[in-house]
Design a protein around this motif. Structure first.
Motif, mmCIF file in Angstrom:
data_model
loop_
_atom_site.group_PDB
_atom_site.id
_atom_site.type_symbol
_atom_site.label_atom_id
_atom_site.label_comp_id
_atom_site.label_asym_id
_atom_site.label_seq_id
_atom_site.Cartn_x
_atom_site.Cartn_y
_atom_site.Cartn_z
ATOM 1 N N ALA A 70 7.457 -6.195 6.302
ATOM 2 C CA ALA A 70 7.163 -5.062 5.426
ATOM 3 C C ALA A 70 7.349 -3.713 6.115
ATOM 4 N N CYS B 71 0.859 -1.685 0.310
ATOM 5 C CA CYS B 71 -0.171 -1.300 -0.646
ATOM 6 C C CYS B 71 -0.692 0.074 -0.250
ATOM 7 N N SER C 273 3.595 -9.821 -1.299
ATOM 8 C CA SER C 273 4.739 -10.558 -1.827
ATOM 9 C C SER C 273 4.913 -11.847 -1.020
ATOM 10 N N SER D 15 5.913 -6.432 1.342
ATOM 11 C CA SER D 15 5.328 -5.444 0.431
ATOM 12 C C SER D 15 4.382 -4.520 1.182
#
Length: 191
Positions: A176, A163, A156, A161
Motif C-alpha cells: 500500500a 484509510c 483490500s 489500500s
C-alpha cells in the motif's frame, strides 16, 4: 510548503515501509527525520523484508541497514509537523518504551498528521490514540486495534489500500505504500 516529518523506527523495521516512504517524502520536498531510541544520527537499524508467498502469514528475510538522520533524544513533537511510523517487528518492542509512547501521544494531542502502516498499529494502540478512529493495519493486528477502541477498516485483499480518518492515515502493509504516502501527502498539504 515542505513539512518536517518524524519517523520512529527500530531494529527489524520493515525494509520497504521505512526506505520507500522516506524517499517518497524527500521526492515530494518534505524533510523526513528517522530516529530510534538509544541511537543517534548516522547509526543504522537492521531492516527485515516481509514477503507474501502464500503462507498463512508473511515470511521474513534480512533487509538492508537503514541509516538514521536524527537523534531520538532530541525528538519532540513541537519540532515536527507530522509523525510516520513504519511497521515490521519494531513497533512490538517500541511500544514498551515510555518516551516513544509520550512522543506518539504528543503528536495525537497536538492534532498533527500521523501515518502508520502494518504493525505500527501496535504502537498506536499502546499509546491509546486510536479510540473511535477508523484505521487499517496488517490483518493480524485487528485485535490490537479493536481492543484499543479503534474501528477496523477492512484492507483490500491485495493489502494495497489506505484509510484516512481526519489526520490519521493508515495502511495494511508495504504493497500500500503508493496509496498510503499519497494520502499522507494530501493530509500534509492540508495542514
Amino acid at each position: 510548503m515542505p513539512k518536517r516529518v518524524l519517523m520512529i523506527v527500530g531494529d527489524y523495521v520493515e525494509d520497504y515501509e521505512v526506505m520507500v516512504p522516506f524517499q517518497m517524502l524527500q521526492l515530494l520536498g518534505h524533510e523526513p527525520h528517522a530516529v530510534c531510541p538509544d541511537k543517534v544520527s548516522g547509526d543504522t537499524v537492521a531492516t527485515a523484508i516481509h514477503d507474501f508467498e502464500g503462507d498463512q502469514t508473511f515470511t521474513e528475510k534480512p533487509g538492508h541497514r537503514f541509516r538514521l538522520n536524527g537523534d531520538f533524544s532530541a525528538a519532540s513533537e513541537t519540532h515536527f509537523d507530522a509523525l510516520l511510523i513504519p511497521g515490521g517487528r519494531s513497533p512490538e518492542y517500541l511500544r514498551v518504551d515510555p518516551r516513544v509512547i509520550e512522543l506518539v501521544q504528543g503528536f495525537a494531542r497536538a492534532g498533527k498528521p500521523i501515518a502508520a502502516t502494518c504493525h505500527a498499529a501496535q504502537l498506536l494502540a499502546a499509546a491509546d490514540v486510536i479510540r473511535g478512529r477508523r484505521m487499517q493495519a496488517y490483518p493480524a493486528c485487528r485485535p490490537d486495534v479493536e481492543l484499543a477502541g479503534g474501528l477496523w477498516d477492512e484492507p483490500s485483499p491485495e493489502l494495497d489500500s489506505a484509510c484516512v480518518d481526519g489526520n490519521l492515515v493508515t495502511a495494511p502493509a508495504w504493497p500500500a505504500n503508493a496509496a498510503w504516502v499519497k494520502a499522507f501527502a494530501r493530509v500534509l498539504d492540508a495542514c
